[in-house]
Design a protein around this motif. Sequence first.
Motif, mmCIF file in Angstrom:
data_model
loop_
_atom_site.group_PDB
_atom_site.id
_atom_site.type_symbol
_atom_site.label_atom_id
_atom_site.label_comp_id
_atom_site.label_asym_id
_atom_site.label_seq_id
_atom_site.Cartn_x
_atom_site.Cartn_y
_atom_site.Cartn_z
ATOM 1 N N TRP A 124 42.270 33.255 30.178
ATOM 2 C CA TRP A 124 42.677 34.580 30.669
ATOM 3 C C TRP A 124 42.171 35.685 29.746
ATOM 4 C CZ3 TRP A 124 45.675 38.227 28.256
ATOM 5 C CH2 TRP A 124 46.074 39.341 29.028
ATOM 6 N N ARG A 145 38.285 36.218 30.142
ATOM 7 C CA ARG A 145 37.965 36.803 31.445
ATOM 8 C C ARG A 145 38.419 38.265 31.505
ATOM 9 N NH1 ARG A 145 36.752 33.265 35.811
ATOM 10 N NH2 ARG A 145 37.583 34.869 37.221
ATOM 11 N N LYS A 146 39.604 38.543 30.941
ATOM 12 C CA LYS A 146 40.111 39.918 30.935
ATOM 13 C C LYS A 146 39.254 40.814 30.046
ATOM 14 C CE LYS A 146 43.476 42.848 32.027
ATOM 15 N NZ LYS A 146 43.748 43.235 33.436
ATOM 16 N N TYR A 154 38.592 39.998 35.541
ATOM 17 C CA TYR A 154 39.756 40.259 36.407
ATOM 18 C C TYR A 154 39.811 41.736 36.754
ATOM 19 C CZ TYR A 154 41.533 35.592 35.415
ATOM 20 O OH TYR A 154 41.682 34.236 35.321
ATOM 21 N N GLY A 172 35.939 41.514 31.654
ATOM 22 C CA GLY A 172 36.008 42.190 32.938
ATOM 23 C C GLY A 172 35.949 41.263 34.120
#
Length: 690
Positions: free
Chosen positions: A681, A684-685, A690, A688
């Motif tokens: 998470w 990915r956060k 998500y 970018g």
Amino acid sequence: MSSFRLITEYSLWFILPALCVAGAYSWLLYSKKGPWSPLLNKILFSVRFILIFLLCFLLIGPLLQYIKNEFEKPIFVFAIDDSESNTISTGVAKLSALKKEIEQAKKILQQEDYTVDIVTLSGKLSIDDITFKNPSTNLDYLLDKVESNYENRNLAGTILFSDGIYNQGLSPAYKELGFPLYTIGLGDTAAKKDIILKNILYNKLTYQGNSFPIVAEIQNQGFEGKDITVIIKNKGKLLDKKIITFSRNYDLKEVEFRLTSDEKGLQHYEIEVVPLEGEFTDKNNTGHAYIDVIEGKEEILLVASSPHPDIKAIKSVTDQKENYSLNIYIPGITEFKNEKYDLIIFHQIPDLQNTAAEILNKYGKDNSSIWYITGNKVNYASFNQINNALKISQRGQQLDQVTAVYNPDFNKFSLTTEEASVISKYPPVSVPFGEFKPMNNAEVILFQRLGNVQTVKPLLLFSNANDKKVAVFSGEGLWEWRLLEFKETGTTKVFDKLIGNLIQLLSSREEKRKFKVYPINSEFYSSDPVLFETEVYNDIYEKIYGQNINLTVTSEKNEKKHYSYVNTENSRFEIKGLSQGIYKYVASTILNGKKETSEGEFLIKELNIELINGTSDFDLLRTISDKNKGVFLPVTKLSSLPEILKNSSPQSIIHSNEELSEIINLKWVFFLLISLVTLEWFFRKFKGGY
């Protein structure tokens, strides 16, 4: 040694579908190019793959098997007979050397990685603490102690150090043990020249001025044809002397002395076989007899309206007690003896014919102790007027058949659970149908049970109000209890105990003193402490504590010992180290500014059974070793013991402890899954996604 193993509730083939699902899901998610580098894409693919695989893997129920192996070394137990007989058969100097040899054998075995424990009769666990002064020998108990303490242990063998002499318990020759038993013979098997006072026979109780016998049993070992002198003394004074001669070896003779004592109280008689030259030991030449000379018997009067089997049942109990004298008065059949009585038993008195009214009035209204036994001839109107313990309101002439139930809350005397069970099986007795009302806080000894229903109605009760002791047995058929018990068990112990305790409770006079000090028993062995109870009361006879007590104990030689203590709740004063003899004591305290005293006497006895035999019994030791897969060795070959034990090839035992844990319940698995999800998470956060 420990090991881990992974097992699953379902087949491990399910790992393949788990790999496929994890790979397919991760490929679908990361096959398209994202806003990050190819390297990070591979890392995220791997993280998602591991996460999905672990989740699918947990669905097949994986378990972690943990096996821990512990090795228990072979145990050898040195069971040491540390009784006093070894001091006679072996000698003090040799026993001291023996302790060093035992310690050496123990160290050799411990160096071979064996565990060696010590077990003794006296409870000592260290060789240095052993003194060989235990007052008795119970080899059966010693071996039982080893067997129970080492059950389910790696016990490779027990080594019994003993002279083979036992004087308590069962013969160890009958024991079959679950471990090898090696025996080391102490002492000497050669018969020793000795004169032994084996036993003294006498009654512990006699009456002032009466003649009584004391019988000494004497055994000869090696002095046949010799004159042997036996004397008896009291307080250092020679009372009688007899000379006997043995015609053969190992013969046993009885020497009877018949004496009379005009002095009441405990009397100490010392019997001595005058030592002969060449005797092995003179420690077994002396014995002691302690006889309580009392002033007179307790007089009991039984008054009955007519002959009845109950009378014989009661008489059978009092006849067993030497200190009871029962006089039976049945008007028109036996003669009334106008004496001072400690207890009066009224059997179906007062009756409808008003039999023995004069005697009933004489004793029923004073402070005499009375036991009423009711029946179908009793006049209950008169009965209710004259006794202050129980009122019986009879309804017509109907009777109930009830059995007895012992009241466990009654504390004036006690019966065991087994004895109470015997009483509950006694046959029914006939009681009046009606109301039973105890008076003056009377205490129930036996309740009535009607069929299967236990009632609160008293069958036997006791009252002690206004210095008058009264008991009431409200049934007829007491004699059947004794008859049935004898039929079922061959004895009448429970009946005799119940009636005997009741008679003793009624006939004994209680002292209404505010200060009492007394030993818990009248006799103690010298190896045991003397325990004193202390009772102090205030003006309304409530127990009080915190009093300073002074106690003086005086021996037969007029040697005095002084003690001081404070009485507390649930505690007893203890004295140790008193030697054999009769002791008198005087205790005192200050109560309300006045000096109160209490005095009495007690007896200290020696347990001399260890002195009777000084000849070792190696045959017994050989027998029990052969029976239990062991070896017998005389003490002279003790040095070879460690080698014999090593040659028996004792092996260590592996104890495996297995634990199963579900992987899904392991904390680190939870944190691993959270870490994988968080890691994916975060990247990915951050990039970018998500």
